[in-house]
Design a protein around this motif. Structure first.
Motif, PDB file in Angstrom:
ATOM      1  N   PRO A   1       0.842  -1.215   0.000  1.00 14.32           N
ATOM      2  CA  PRO A   1       0.000   0.000   0.000  1.00 14.32           C
ATOM      3  C   PRO A   1       0.862   1.243   0.000  1.00 14.32           C
ATOM      4  O   PRO A   1       1.890   1.300   0.667  1.00 14.32           O
ATOM      5  CB  PRO A   1      -0.797  -0.141   1.298  1.00 14.32           C
ATOM      6  N   PHE A   2       0.443   2.246  -0.767  1.00 11.87           N
ATOM      7  CA  PHE A   2       1.266   3.416  -0.981  1.00 11.87           C
ATOM      8  C   PHE A   2       1.384   4.281   0.259  1.00 11.87           C
ATOM      9  O   PHE A   2       0.466   4.398   1.053  1.00 11.87           O
ATOM     10  CB  PHE A   2       0.693   4.272  -2.114  1.00 11.87           C
ATOM     11  N   ASN A   3       2.541   4.917   0.362  1.00 12.41           N
ATOM     12  CA  ASN A   3       2.783   5.907   1.400  1.00 12.41           C
ATOM     13  C   ASN A   3       2.561   7.280   0.794  1.00 12.41           C
ATOM     14  O   ASN A   3       3.174   7.638  -0.189  1.00 12.41           O
ATOM     15  CB  ASN A   3       4.227   5.768   1.908  1.00 12.41           C
ATOM     16  N   ARG A   4       1.661   8.054   1.362  1.00 17.57           N
ATOM     17  CA  ARG A   4       1.331   9.359   0.778  1.00 17.57           C
ATOM     18  C   ARG A   4       2.519  10.311   0.780  1.00 17.57           C
ATOM     19  O   ARG A   4       2.525  11.301   0.082  1.00 17.57           O
ATOM     20  CB  ARG A   4       0.181  10.015   1.542  1.00 17.57           C
ATOM     21  N   SER A   5       3.530  10.030   1.605  1.00 15.80           N
ATOM     22  CA  SER A   5       4.668  10.938   1.689  1.00 15.80           C
ATOM     23  C   SER A   5       5.660  10.752   0.547  1.00 15.80           C
ATOM     24  O   SER A   5       6.599  11.511   0.421  1.00 15.80           O
ATOM     25  CB  SER A   5       5.407  10.730   3.017  1.00 15.80           C
ATOM     26  N   ILE A   6       5.448   9.743  -0.292  1.00 17.62           N
ATOM     27  CA  ILE A   6       6.371   9.517  -1.402  1.00 17.62           C
ATOM     28  C   ILE A   6       6.254  10.657  -2.391  1.00 17.62           C
ATOM     29  O   ILE A   6       5.173  11.004  -2.828  1.00 17.62           O
ATOM     30  CB  ILE A   6       6.051   8.181  -2.101  1.00 17.62           C
ATOM     31  N   SER A   7       7.386  11.242  -2.761  1.00 16.62           N
ATOM     32  CA  SER A   7       7.377  12.367  -3.683  1.00 16.62           C
ATOM     33  C   SER A   7       7.343  11.873  -5.114  1.00 16.62           C
ATOM     34  O   SER A   7       7.638  10.716  -5.391  1.00 16.62           O
ATOM     35  CB  SER A   7       8.614  13.236  -3.475  1.00 16.62           C
ATOM     36  N   ARG A   8       7.005  12.775  -6.039  1.00 15.18           N
ATOM     37  CA  ARG A   8       6.940  12.414  -7.450  1.00 15.18           C
ATOM     38  C   ARG A   8       8.318  12.050  -7.985  1.00 15.18           C
ATOM     39  O   ARG A   8       8.489  11.190  -8.804  1.00 15.18           O
ATOM     40  CB  ARG A   8       6.351  13.578  -8.243  1.00 15.18           C
ATOM     41  N   GLN A   9       9.371  12.757  -7.497  1.00 13.55           N
ATOM     42  CA  GLN A   9      10.704  12.458  -7.962  1.00 13.55           C
ATOM     43  C   GLN A   9      11.121  11.055  -7.550  1.00 13.55           C
ATOM     44  O   GLN A   9      11.775  10.348  -8.293  1.00 13.55           O
ATOM     45  CB  GLN A   9      11.716  13.469  -7.416  1.00 13.55           C
ATOM     46  N   GLN A  10      10.744  10.647  -6.333  1.00 14.76           N
ATOM     47  CA  GLN A  10      11.086   9.314  -5.875  1.00 14.76           C
ATOM     48  C   GLN A  10      10.380   8.258  -6.687  1.00 14.76           C
ATOM     49  O   GLN A  10      10.859   7.146  -6.826  1.00 14.76           O
ATOM     50  CB  GLN A  10      10.712   9.148  -4.404  1.00 14.76           C
TER      51      GLN A  10
ATOM     52  N   TYR B   1       7.134   8.721 -21.640  1.00 12.41           N
ATOM     53  CA  TYR B   1       8.128   9.718 -22.029  1.00 12.41           C
ATOM     54  C   TYR B   1       7.399  10.959 -22.527  1.00 12.41           C
ATOM     55  O   TYR B   1       6.156  10.987 -22.601  1.00 12.41           O
ATOM     56  CB  TYR B   1       9.078   9.161 -23.106  1.00 12.41           C
ATOM     57  N   GLN B   2       8.148  11.982 -22.868  1.00  9.43           N
ATOM     58  CA  GLN B   2       7.543  13.243 -23.303  1.00  9.43           C
ATOM     59  C   GLN B   2       8.467  13.960 -24.278  1.00  9.43           C
ATOM     60  O   GLN B   2       9.664  13.681 -24.363  1.00  9.43           O
ATOM     61  CB  GLN B   2       7.263  14.149 -22.106  1.00  9.43           C
TER      62      GLN B   2
ATOM     63  N   LEU C   1       6.229  21.672 -14.966  1.00 10.75           N
ATOM     64  CA  LEU C   1       5.028  21.017 -14.431  1.00 10.75           C
ATOM     65  C   LEU C   1       5.016  19.530 -14.759  1.00 10.75           C
ATOM     66  O   LEU C   1       4.410  18.729 -14.045  1.00 10.75           O
ATOM     67  CB  LEU C   1       3.766  21.681 -14.997  1.00 10.75           C
ATOM     68  N   PHE C   2       5.663  19.149 -15.862  1.00  7.24           N
ATOM     69  CA  PHE C   2       5.664  17.763 -16.307  1.00  7.24           C
ATOM     70  C   PHE C   2       6.986  17.068 -15.986  1.00  7.24           C
ATOM     71  O   PHE C   2       7.279  16.018 -16.554  1.00  7.24           O
ATOM     72  CB  PHE C   2       5.405  17.707 -17.822  1.00  7.24           C
ATOM     73  N   GLU C   3       7.742  17.646 -15.091  1.00 10.41           N
ATOM     74  CA  GLU C   3       9.034  17.063 -14.722  1.00 10.41           C
ATOM     75  C   GLU C   3       8.838  15.671 -14.114  1.00 10.41           C
ATOM     76  O   GLU C   3       7.968  15.460 -13.282  1.00 10.41           O
ATOM     77  CB  GLU C   3       9.739  17.972 -13.709  1.00 10.41           C
ATOM     78  N   GLY C   4       9.652  14.725 -14.547  1.00 11.65           N
ATOM     79  CA  GLY C   4       9.568  13.363 -14.030  1.00 11.65           C
ATOM     80  C   GLY C   4       8.623  12.480 -14.801  1.00 11.65           C
ATOM     81  O   GLY C   4       8.415  11.322 -14.425  1.00 11.65           O
ATOM     82  N   TYR C   5       8.058  12.993 -15.912  1.00 10.89           N
ATOM     83  CA  TYR C   5       7.118  12.158 -16.683  1.00 10.89           C
ATOM     84  C   TYR C   5       7.931  11.255 -17.599  1.00 10.89           C
ATOM     85  O   TYR C   5       8.107  11.494 -18.779  1.00 10.89           O
ATOM     86  CB  TYR C   5       6.157  13.030 -17.508  1.00 10.89           C
ATOM     87  N   LYS C   6       8.456  10.178 -17.025  1.00  8.20           N
ATOM     88  CA  LYS C   6       9.189   9.172 -17.785  1.00  8.20           C
ATOM     89  C   LYS C   6       9.173   7.859 -17.010  1.00  8.20           C
ATOM     90  O   LYS C   6       9.090   7.839 -15.784  1.00  8.20           O
ATOM     91  CB  LYS C   6      10.618   9.624 -18.055  1.00  8.20           C
ATOM     92  N   TYR C   7       9.235   6.779 -17.767  1.00  6.71           N
ATOM     93  CA  TYR C   7       9.275   5.441 -17.157  1.00  6.71           C
ATOM     94  C   TYR C   7       9.835   4.489 -18.204  1.00  6.71           C
ATOM     95  O   TYR C   7       9.237   4.283 -19.251  1.00  6.71           O
ATOM     96  CB  TYR C   7       7.873   5.006 -16.733  1.00  6.71           C
ATOM     97  N   PHE C   8      11.037   3.954 -17.941  1.00  8.10           N
ATOM     98  CA  PHE C   8      11.685   3.058 -18.898  1.00  8.10           C
ATOM     99  C   PHE C   8      11.917   1.696 -18.246  1.00  8.10           C
ATOM    100  O   PHE C   8      12.075   1.614 -17.059  1.00  8.10           O
ATOM    101  CB  PHE C   8      13.019   3.617 -19.399  1.00  8.10           C
TER     102      PHE C   8
END
Length: 448
Positions: free
Chosen positions: A80-89, A200-201, A441-448
């Motif tokens: 289950p997710f931890n709400r404190s996890i940041s987008r960068q993490q 990706y973007q 605003l879209f920083e971190g929008y990637k997943y490889f």
């Protein structure tokens, strides 16, 4: 202290002497301090030569050493997710971590081959982008752009590519929604969800690479079939419940269960998609009223705190619609549907169907969430007499013959004709994309 050739050569006019005849000595003291490692630096060139001579016979390679083998860490079970996890993490979580240490052969200046152990990193050519795919044709349309059927050039594998225009996302104030969807999808993987493979973007668009399902969405088939049998409806409901069980176990409320977000694979199994308005279950949610009015639970409509039972209410609406060909509450807008819900409690009464399915649907459509089926957990739906004897294990492993086979319809002309043309994004929003602060605003929008 960095010493280069220009510091050693006397400061004279080049015409006064021949540079080719200059003789000088390099002291060990100066040589030990120079670390510029420039190609034209004689000190560093001499150090490289001497180090190569000393290493010539000093390296021993052990084939049984664990350093020479690839080590792959298996992914941990999703918690289950931890709400404190940041987008960068989030870019570094929920993925298989691969640490590769490989032995490589290299040839030195003296023609001898030596073996060294180095930690390899993926080449830049392996970075996923628009160039990685061959675009075949459009198979759908969303609020922010198109969905393409694509083929990955490297391995010929086919995917669905969701292309979202940043200008439209900004103009509809949905940046948080699309970032939230990507964040959730990178942590989730289930046979009854439409799973993400890459993200990706570029400057103008966001891209999600998803499972390719070629059976079309449930809305398209409701339009063709009008009604479904009780057996078919039970199968569809069970597919939805398996996906919801997984989401709810991970603390996620979908909040937009509707036929448009349920997609068939070619074998007739339904999968859930679109986590744009999904969120983690938390204490206060009264001000959050996202969703589609026809499938929105009364507590959401009335801006009350809500939790997992809002998804069960939507399942009841879909089951009602599959059997009777209409929704329990209809209206042109949210206000009209809200007034109908407050006016009366709808009950399904039809002798064509069993009492068990009618009881199942009626209990899901109860307006008060505390009295609704599933208020104490999703197990209440699994244990209801209509579903209690269902073979959930075989369904999860997809060993049951689906009672309705849609086939491959993404290339069907009737299906293609439903895909309307994109409207152009507003010029104002397009201009905003030139600003670095907007792209952030879209920083971190990637997943490889």
């Amino acid at each position: 202290m960095n010493v280069s050739l220009k510091d050693i050569i006397p400061n004279k006019n080049p015409s006064q002497f021949n540079l080719n005849k200059i003789r000088f000595k390099i002291s060990k003291k100066v040589e030990s301090y120079c670390q510029c490692n420039q190609r034209n630096c004689l000190i560093c060139a001499r150090k490289r030569s001497s180090s190569m001579l000393s290493m010539k016979n000093s390296i021993v390679y052990d084939e049984n050493s664990p350093v020479s083998k690839c080590t792959v860490e298996q992914p941990k079970p999703i918690q289950p997710f931890n709400r404190s996890i940041s987008r960068q993490q989030s870019n570094y979580m929920g993925r298989v971590s691969v640490n590769v240490s490989a032995s490589t052969n290299s040839t030195n200046n003296y023609g001898r081959t030596r073996k060294t152990s180095v930690e390899s990193s993926p080449p830049k050519d392996n970075i996923i982008g628009k160039h990685s795919f061959k675009y075949l044709y459009v198979i759908g349309k969303g609020g922010f752009g198109k969905v393409w059927r694509v083929e990955m050039k490297a391995n010929k594998q086919e995917f669905a590519l969701k292309e979202m225009i940043k200008a439209k996302i900004i103009s509809k104030r949905s940046v948080n929604s699309v970032m939230n969807e990507k964040y959730l999808l990178e942590h989730l993987k289930h046979p009854f969800l439409v799973n993400m493979h890459y993200a990706y973007q570029d400057r103008e668009n966001l891209f999600l690479v998803l499972d390719l399902l070629r059976g079309g969405d449930l809305r398209y088939h409701i339009g063709r079939q009008k009604r479904f049998t009780e057996e078919q409806t039970k199968f569809f409901v069970c597919c939805i419940l398996l996906s919801l069980q997984y989401l709810h176990q991970n603390g996620i409320i979908h909040r937009d269960i509707k036929p448009e977000n349920l997609v068939f694979d070619k074998d007739g199994y339904l999968r859930l998609t679109d986590l744009g308005v999904a969120r983690l279950n938390k204490d206060s949610s009264a001000s959050d009223t996202s969703g589609t009015p026809g499938y929105m639970a009364p507590e959401v409509m009335c801006r009350m705190d809500h939790s997992f039972p809002v998804d069960y209410y939507a399942v009841g609406v879909i089951a009602f619609e599959l059997l009777l060909g209409k929704r329990p509450y209809n209206g042109r807008n949210r206000q009209e549907i809200r007034e109908q819900i407050l006016a009366k409690q709808v009950q399904m009464r039809d002798d064509k169907y069993s009492g068990k399915v009618q009881d199942f649907i009626n209990r899901l459509l109860i307006r008060k969430p505390q009295q609704r089926l599933g208020a104490q957990g999703i197990h209440e739906l699994f244990e209801h007499p209509w579903l209690s004897n269902y073979n959930w294990g075989k369904l999860l492993n997809k060993e049951i013959q689906a009672p309705y086979i849609p086939g491959n319809i993404d290339g069907n002309f009737d299906y293609q004709s439903q895909i309307s043309a994109d409207s152009e994004p507003q010029e104002e929003a397009s201009t905003l994309l030139r600003r670095k602060s907007v792209q952030c605003l879209f920083e971190g929008y990637k997943y490889f």
